[in-house]
Design an enzyme around this catalytic site. Structure first.
Site, PDB file in Angstrom:
ATOM      1  N   LYS A  48       0.888  -1.327   0.348  1.00  0.00           N
ATOM      2  CA  LYS A  48      -0.007  -0.064   0.000  1.00  0.00           C
ATOM      3  C   LYS A  48       0.426   1.181  -0.195  1.00  0.00           C
ATOM      4  O   LYS A  48       0.613   2.476  -0.417  1.00  0.00           O
ATOM      5  CB  LYS A  48      -1.178   0.195   1.701  1.00  0.00           C
ATOM      6  N   GLY A  49       1.921   1.214   0.591  1.00  0.00           N
ATOM      7  CA  GLY A  49       2.873   2.137   0.095  1.00  0.00           C
ATOM      8  C   GLY A  49       3.737   3.677  -0.689  1.00  0.00           C
ATOM      9  O   GLY A  49       3.313   3.732  -0.415  1.00  0.00           O
ATOM     10  N   GLU A 104       6.979   2.113  -6.694  1.00  0.00           N
ATOM     11  CA  GLU A 104       7.079   1.625  -5.097  1.00  0.00           C
ATOM     12  C   GLU A 104       7.668   2.854  -4.359  1.00  0.00           C
ATOM     13  O   GLU A 104       8.374   3.452  -4.696  1.00  0.00           O
ATOM     14  CB  GLU A 104       8.395   0.491  -5.088  1.00  0.00           C
ATOM     15  N   ASP A 108      14.604  -1.209   0.096  1.00  0.00           N
ATOM     16  CA  ASP A 108      15.266  -1.903   1.034  1.00  0.00           C
ATOM     17  C   ASP A 108      16.240  -3.060   0.746  1.00  0.00           C
ATOM     18  O   ASP A 108      16.866  -2.889   0.264  1.00  0.00           O
ATOM     19  CB  ASP A 108      14.189  -1.714   2.140  1.00  0.00           C
ATOM     20  N   LYS A 136      17.354   2.568  -0.479  1.00  0.00           N
ATOM     21  CA  LYS A 136      17.956   2.177   0.959  1.00  0.00           C
ATOM     22  C   LYS A 136      19.588   0.936   0.477  1.00  0.00           C
ATOM     23  O   LYS A 136      19.498   0.367   1.096  1.00  0.00           O
ATOM     24  CB  LYS A 136      17.356   1.488   2.207  1.00  0.00           C
ATOM     25  N   PHE A 157      14.563   3.633   9.630  1.00  0.00           N
ATOM     26  CA  PHE A 157      13.211   3.112  10.007  1.00  0.00           C
ATOM     27  C   PHE A 157      12.634   4.955   9.651  1.00  0.00           C
ATOM     28  O   PHE A 157      12.285   5.304  10.958  1.00  0.00           O
ATOM     29  CB  PHE A 157      12.561   2.054  11.090  1.00  0.00           C
ATOM     30  N   ASP A 164       4.635   2.545   6.392  1.00  0.00           N
ATOM     31  CA  ASP A 164       4.108   2.709   7.406  1.00  0.00           C
ATOM     32  C   ASP A 164       5.238   2.005   8.191  1.00  0.00           C
ATOM     33  O   ASP A 164       6.481   1.271   7.916  1.00  0.00           O
ATOM     34  CB  ASP A 164       3.406   1.920   7.006  1.00  0.00           C
ATOM     35  N   ARG A 170       1.307   6.668   7.626  1.00  0.00           N
ATOM     36  CA  ARG A 170       1.096   6.649   6.370  1.00  0.00           C
ATOM     37  C   ARG A 170       0.710   8.015   5.672  1.00  0.00           C
ATOM     38  O   ARG A 170       1.300   8.468   4.938  1.00  0.00           O
ATOM     39  CB  ARG A 170       0.263   5.220   5.313  1.00  0.00           C
TER      40      ARG A 170
HETATM   41  P1  IMP Z   1      12.681  -5.135   1.110  1.00  0.00           P
HETATM   42  O1  IMP Z   1      12.110  -5.855  -0.115  1.00  0.00           O
HETATM   43  O2  IMP Z   1      13.513  -5.316   1.564  1.00  0.00           O
HETATM   44  O3  IMP Z   1      13.646  -4.718  -0.889  1.00  0.00           O
HETATM   45  O4  IMP Z   1      11.083  -4.096   1.229  1.00  0.00           O
HETATM   46  C1  IMP Z   1      10.497  -3.061   0.879  1.00  0.00           C
HETATM   47  C2  IMP Z   1       9.761  -3.153   1.252  1.00  0.00           C
HETATM   48  O5  IMP Z   1       9.686  -3.182   2.681  1.00  0.00           O
HETATM   49  C3  IMP Z   1       9.019  -1.641   0.782  1.00  0.00           C
HETATM   50  O6  IMP Z   1       7.985  -1.854   0.142  1.00  0.00           O
HETATM   51  C4  IMP Z   1       8.530  -0.704   2.268  1.00  0.00           C
HETATM   52  O7  IMP Z   1       6.475  -1.612   2.586  1.00  0.00           O
HETATM   53  C5  IMP Z   1       8.819  -1.719   3.459  1.00  0.00           C
HETATM   54  N1  IMP Z   1      10.172  -1.085   4.434  1.00  0.00           N
HETATM   55  C6  IMP Z   1      11.237  -1.049   3.771  1.00  0.00           C
HETATM   56  N2  IMP Z   1      11.792   0.347   4.257  1.00  0.00           N
HETATM   57  C7  IMP Z   1      10.878   0.704   5.336  1.00  0.00           C
HETATM   58  C8  IMP Z   1      10.981   2.001   5.951  1.00  0.00           C
HETATM   59  O8  IMP Z   1      12.037   2.485   6.213  1.00  0.00           O
HETATM   60  N3  IMP Z   1       9.675   2.049   6.223  1.00  0.00           N
HETATM   61  C9  IMP Z   1       8.451   1.847   6.155  1.00  0.00           C
HETATM   62  N4  IMP Z   1       8.678   0.483   5.204  1.00  0.00           N
HETATM   63  C10 IMP Z   1       9.874   0.080   5.314  1.00  0.00           C
HETATM   64 MG    MG Z   2       5.516  -1.461   0.257  1.00  0.00          MG
END
Ligand code: IMP
Ligand code: MG
Length: 188
Positions: A48-49, A104, A108, A136, A157, A164, A170
């Protein structure tokens, strides 16, 4: 709203103001307008982000496009990745032969984005690119190309503007770092 007591209680410091985010959207919108000229991309928002970023970004894109959403989750109930990605809610259209642009909020580890890119390629998309608000980069564990992004961020974070913590916060209009004590309070 931006200075409400409720927000001040949970935000440690602000990273991107509403003006910063607007500038990101204008710049990225111009790049996308140029790069997708003459194409009709399918813009896919990652629920949803990405919703907040997507609505502002697409209004800066002077490109005929269609919109769809997917909800893939690599995070459990907490804020650490579970390492597994699954489709919670799928697209409503076929991506075969389409130019897909994934939008997106933050990348992360890269797992979620890699999963979506691979899925759309496997389904026969003509091209698959992504536009990410926050990158990130230092936390990446999976190699994945990020064609467009608003800004790099460090290992904090973040919440607000779609981002969120436990599906909360959000709607904060800017991006800020969450106070460590809030994370401790909810994860104990
Ligand atoms: P990844 O699969 O580890 O790259 O994670 C991506 C997802 O993690 C994003 O779509 C976010 O929903 C969540 N996420 C990663 N870092 C943060 C943050 O600092 N705050 C909130 N959500 C995060
Ligand atoms: Mg997300």
């Amino acid at each position: 709203m931006a200075n409400s007591d409720n927000i001040n209680r949970i935000i440690d410091h602000k990273l991107f103001t509403e003006e910063d985010i607007h500038e990101m959207c204008v710049r990225l919108g111009e790049e996308l307008t140029e790069d997708y000229a003459g194409k009709k991309p399918l813009v896919v928002g990652a629920l949803k982000g990405a919703v907040y970023f997507l609505t502002d970004l697409t209004r800066q894109m002077d490109v005929e496009h269609q919109l769809d959403f997917i909800d893939v989750s690599s995070y459990g109930d907490g804020f650490e990745s579970t390492g597994k990605v699954k489709v919670v809610s799928d697209l409503s259209v076929d991506v075969k032969d389409r130019d897909v642009l994934i939008v997106e909020d933050v990348v992360d580890s890269g797992l979620t984005l890699k999963f979506m890119k691979d899925l759309f390629k496997k389904r026969g998309a003509k091209s698959v690119k992504c536009c990410v608000m926050l990158n990130k980069e230092a936390r990446r564990t999976t190699e994945v190309e990020i064609e467009y992004y608003g800004s790099k961020v460090g290992d904090e974070f973040l919440v607000g503007y779609g981002l969120d913590f436990l599906n909360m916060f959000r709607n904060i209009p800017y991006v800020g770092a969450l106070k460590p004590e809030i994370i401790e309070k909810y994860t104990k």
